[in-house]
Design an enzyme around this catalytic site. Structure first.
Site, PDB file in Angstrom:
ATOM      1  N   ASP A  21       0.847  -1.192   0.000  1.00  0.00           N
ATOM      2  CA  ASP A  21       0.000   0.000   0.000  1.00  0.00           C
ATOM      3  C   ASP A  21       0.884   1.244   0.000  1.00  0.00           C
ATOM      4  O   ASP A  21       1.623   1.468   0.952  1.00  0.00           O
ATOM      5  CB  ASP A  21      -0.891  -0.051   1.253  1.00  0.00           C
ATOM      6  CG  ASP A  21      -1.686   1.229   1.446  1.00  0.00           C
ATOM      7  OD1 ASP A  21      -1.875   1.955   0.445  1.00  0.00           O
ATOM      8  OD2 ASP A  21      -2.117   1.488   2.579  1.00  0.00           O
ATOM      9  N   ASN A  23      -0.284   4.475  -0.303  1.00  0.00           N
ATOM     10  CA  ASN A  23      -0.909   5.741   0.105  1.00  0.00           C
ATOM     11  C   ASN A  23      -1.638   5.678   1.444  1.00  0.00           C
ATOM     12  O   ASN A  23      -2.402   6.583   1.792  1.00  0.00           O
ATOM     13  CB  ASN A  23      -1.867   6.243  -0.984  1.00  0.00           C
ATOM     14  CG  ASN A  23      -3.042   5.287  -1.191  1.00  0.00           C
ATOM     15  OD1 ASN A  23      -3.081   4.216  -0.583  1.00  0.00           O
ATOM     16  ND2 ASN A  23      -3.987   5.661  -2.022  1.00  0.00           N
ATOM     17  N   ASP A  25      -4.090   3.892   2.665  1.00  0.00           N
ATOM     18  CA  ASP A  25      -5.530   3.626   2.850  1.00  0.00           C
ATOM     19  C   ASP A  25      -5.789   2.180   3.282  1.00  0.00           C
ATOM     20  O   ASP A  25      -6.926   1.743   3.371  1.00  0.00           O
ATOM     21  CB  ASP A  25      -6.334   3.973   1.587  1.00  0.00           C
ATOM     22  CG  ASP A  25      -5.994   3.074   0.410  1.00  0.00           C
ATOM     23  OD1 ASP A  25      -5.085   2.217   0.549  1.00  0.00           O
ATOM     24  OD2 ASP A  25      -6.626   3.207  -0.655  1.00  0.00           O
ATOM     25  N   ASP A  29      -1.806  -1.246  -3.796  1.00  0.00           N
ATOM     26  CA  ASP A  29      -2.130  -0.484  -5.004  1.00  0.00           C
ATOM     27  C   ASP A  29      -1.004  -0.599  -6.043  1.00  0.00           C
ATOM     28  O   ASP A  29       0.036  -1.205  -5.790  1.00  0.00           O
ATOM     29  CB  ASP A  29      -2.426   0.979  -4.644  1.00  0.00           C
ATOM     30  CG  ASP A  29      -1.371   1.564  -3.715  1.00  0.00           C
ATOM     31  OD1 ASP A  29      -0.180   1.287  -3.949  1.00  0.00           O
ATOM     32  OD2 ASP A  29      -1.736   2.257  -2.738  1.00  0.00           O
ATOM     33  N   HIS A 329      -4.055 -17.111  -4.872  1.00  0.00           N
ATOM     34  CA  HIS A 329      -4.887 -16.340  -3.944  1.00  0.00           C
ATOM     35  C   HIS A 329      -6.116 -17.114  -3.469  1.00  0.00           C
ATOM     36  O   HIS A 329      -6.882 -16.596  -2.677  1.00  0.00           O
ATOM     37  CB  HIS A 329      -5.318 -15.043  -4.631  1.00  0.00           C
ATOM     38  CG  HIS A 329      -6.169 -15.313  -5.835  1.00  0.00           C
ATOM     39  ND1 HIS A 329      -5.662 -15.885  -6.990  1.00  0.00           N
ATOM     40  CD2 HIS A 329      -7.491 -15.158  -6.050  1.00  0.00           C
ATOM     41  CE1 HIS A 329      -6.647 -16.046  -7.854  1.00  0.00           C
ATOM     42  NE2 HIS A 329      -7.762 -15.619  -7.309  1.00  0.00           N
ATOM     43  N   ASP A 330      -6.328 -18.322  -3.987  1.00  0.00           N
ATOM     44  CA  ASP A 330      -7.488 -19.129  -3.569  1.00  0.00           C
ATOM     45  C   ASP A 330      -7.091 -20.308  -2.688  1.00  0.00           C
ATOM     46  O   ASP A 330      -7.961 -21.060  -2.244  1.00  0.00           O
ATOM     47  CB  ASP A 330      -8.196 -19.712  -4.805  1.00  0.00           C
ATOM     48  CG  ASP A 330      -8.829 -18.653  -5.681  1.00  0.00           C
ATOM     49  OD1 ASP A 330      -9.242 -17.606  -5.152  1.00  0.00           O
ATOM     50  OD2 ASP A 330      -8.915 -18.887  -6.905  1.00  0.00           O
TER      51      ASP A 330
HETATM   52  C1  NOJ Z   1     -11.419 -18.031  -9.715  1.00  0.00           C
HETATM   53  C2  NOJ Z   1     -10.650 -16.977  -8.990  1.00  0.00           C
HETATM   54  O1  NOJ Z   1      -9.320 -17.400  -8.851  1.00  0.00           O
HETATM   55  C3  NOJ Z   1     -11.351 -16.748  -7.676  1.00  0.00           C
HETATM   56  O2  NOJ Z   1     -10.617 -15.937  -6.801  1.00  0.00           O
HETATM   57  C4  NOJ Z   1     -12.693 -16.159  -7.972  1.00  0.00           C
HETATM   58  O3  NOJ Z   1     -13.434 -16.060  -6.781  1.00  0.00           O
HETATM   59  C5  NOJ Z   1     -13.486 -17.017  -8.967  1.00  0.00           C
HETATM   60  N1  NOJ Z   1     -12.691 -17.517 -10.048  1.00  0.00           N
HETATM   61  C6  NOJ Z   1     -14.613 -16.221  -9.551  1.00  0.00           C
HETATM   62  O4  NOJ Z   1     -14.100 -15.249 -10.425  1.00  0.00           O
END
Ligand code: NOJ
Length: 559
Positions: A21, A23, A25, A29, A329-330
């Site tokens: 980040d 700035n 907030d 970014d 990220h999932d």
């Molecule tokens: C897969 C993405 O990696 C995930 O983060 C997202 O929630 C779903 N597709 C829906 O776009």
């Protein structure tokens, strides 16, 4: 074997919201990414994949796009983006964008027009159906829980949303919609971006019957996936994207594809097919799934992990190309999941890195993986932000009678927020991520695990990753060698060879915290060998047949 730059590249995924980040907030970014380019260049990665940076109401952190051609206000401006792209290019690196075109946000002007009346010209940009006997058009469940259909009072019809209510699915049957997407993609490529990671791209073609799905054990809704995974027109759509857009540019493409098999992936990534370069498959990530999906968090076996990864290695050999990843990220953090985030955090993070980076394919590193960042265990659900986690908690605890303790332990192990806590830069307040209040709390282990500390320690996980990336640049065999699994039934050791002409690599990885002995095929002993990398002190010359120490890895180059 066909050789090309994107097979030789290493990709680094940035989740901009949690990266840096600039700035104050509390939200990462684009200028924050710019500030950290030296760090990324030092690591040696070639390509940055940015999770979505487009305008979005952030129901699903940017995977719900309300304007494909402008930048999310919290992340900066289009000028910031252009400066970032220029700075990345000046460093000889590339940027790939996240392309989310299975669905948009319900706040996209297309959807607002579409829902305004049944005869609006944009009506068919989305998938609208009348109700059936006063209920939803079919029984499909949303991936984020509940029905996959949203009701619109104004026009008395339902729209499909495979993800949240605020992520209506786009109707790829409509050629006008497809034209809009192609011109948007072309606009980004003309701006100079270097490719796309394509979100759930094998969901684009829906079976037009919209039949009910099977209702599995204890479920309220049906499983619609047989009707939208790799649907009837998926190859046609991808070939059209390729022909209309991608073929004019030398870019990198990777399709996120839940439920894909190696046989299908050959079709998606085969050189003469003109579709994509590679896919993200999920079989290795789905280990430990059960009746409650990933929340079951069952035990998994190393032999299964090896069987899956070998199947993908041999399945695409000479006919397609693999992506290699442990994290994104999932997914929860790999060192917490397949390694040991306590006593052997450093050893196991390095072992997992070597195990993955020595496979055939293009490796992807997710921010913080190179530091051995771990899962987080927030005490209260109030600290969690992810829509999937929150909806699943609600369903499993409130409707399925799971105890809070049981669900919290599943959340600690599997929530997507494990990957989304801020990047740990240093040991100052908020790990140096922000001067404000971070949108999600920092993992409290940042004083120990952070980039500054890792950078200053030649034995750190960071320097191990850096070395793996350097080795890939020095040895073609790491990129192109043919894979062969050794010791398939061993539940402690993942061992394999790679072969290119008369050279070999031998990779030995101990996934357990006990010592593990092994014996190797005779023929390997006839080579002369050098150790390329390992996570314990090297002892003596040649291949060591000493039992592997806890989480030890050894990689040898044989000639
Ligand atoms: C897969 C993405 O990696 C995930 O983060 C997202 O929630 C779903 N597709 C829906 O776009």
């Amino acid at each position: 074997m066909y050789k090309t730059w994107w097979k030789e590249a290493v990709v680094y995924q940035v989740y901009p919201r949690s990266f840096m980040d600039s700035n104050g907030d509390g939200i990462g970014d684009l200028n924050g990414i710019l500030m950290k380019l030296d760090y990324l260049q030092e690591l040696g990665v070639n390509v940055l994949w940015l999770s979505p940076v487009y305008q979005s109401p952030n129901d699903d952190n940017g995977y719900d796009i309300s304007d494909y051609q402008s930048i999310m206000t919290e992340f900066g401006t289009m000028t910031d983006f252009e400066l970032l792209l220029k700075a990345v290019h000046e460093r000889g690196m590339k940027i790939i964008m996240d392309l989310v075109v299975n669905h948009s946000s319900d706040e996209h002007s297309w959807f607002m027009e579409s829902r305004s009346s049944k005869d609006n010209p944009k009506r068919d940009f989305y998938i609208w159906k009348p109700g059936k006997n006063g209920a939803e058009p079919n029984n499909w469940e949303s991936i984020f829980k509940g029905s996959a259909w949203g009701y619109d009072e104004g026009t008395d019809e339902f729209y499909l949303h495979l993800f949240s209510k605020k992520q209506p699915d786009l109707n790829w049957e409509n050629p006008k919609l497809r034209e809009e997407i192609y011109s948007m993609m072309t606009w980004w490529l003309d701006k100079g971006v270097d490719g796309f990671r394509m979100d759930v791209i094998n969901f684009l073609s829906k079976d037009q019957s919209y039949s009910d799905g099977t209702v599995h054990h204890e479920k309220k809704y049906g499983d619609g996936s047989p009707f939208f995974l790799n649907g009837p027109r998926i190859h046609e759509f991808l070939q059209e994207i390729n022909h209309r857009v991608l073929s004019g540019y030398d870019v990198i493409t990777v399709g996120e594809m839940p439920g894909v098999t190696p046989e299908e992936a050959q079709l998606f990534t085969g050189k003469d097919r003109n579709e994509l370069h590679m896919v993200f498959q999920f079989e290795h990530m789905d280990l430990g799934g059960g009746p409650a999906g990933k929340w079951s968090n069952d035990k998994w076996k190393l032999s299964d992990l090896k069987r899956i990864l070998s199947k993908w290695q041999t399945g695409l050999e000479g006919n397609g190309w693999n992506s290699l990843y442990w994290n994104n990220h999932d997914q929860p953090r790999i060192v917490s999941r397949f390694g040991n985030d306590g006593k052997y955090r450093i050893e196991s993070a390095k072992m997992l890195a070597a195990c993955l980076h020595m496979l055939q394919g293009t490796p992807y590193i997710y921010q913080g993986e190179e530091l051995g960042m771990t899962n987080v265990a927030f005490e209260s659900m109030d600290e969690y932000r992810d829509i999937e986690t929150l909806n699943s908690y609600d369903e499993l605890v409130n409707s399925h009678g799971w105890s809070k303790e049981r669900m919290m332990s599943a959340v600690h192990a599997r929530s997507r927020d494990n990957a989304r806590t801020p990047m740990q830069w240093n040991d100052s307040r908020n790990a140096g991520f922000t001067k404000g209040i971070p949108w999600i709390k920092v993992n409290p282990n940042f004083p120990e695990i952070n980039a500054e500390r890792a950078y200053n320690d030649q034995n750190s996980i960071f320097h191990f990753y850096k070395r793996l990336i350097q080795l890939r640049k020095q040895h073609e065999i790491i990129v192109y060698g043919r894979f062969e699994l050794l010791l398939p039934d061993d539940e402690r050791i993942f061992a394999y060879t790679r072969t290119l002409d008369d050279e070999k690599l031998l990779v030995l990885c101990n996934f357990k915290e006990e010592h593990a002995s092994f014996s190797l095929p005779e023929e390997l002993h006839s080579y002369s060998s050098t150790r390329l990398i390992g996570n314990y002190e090297q002892e003596g010359e040649g291949i060591s047949i000493k039992p592997l120490s806890p989480y030890e890895c050894r990689v040898y180059h044989l000639k």
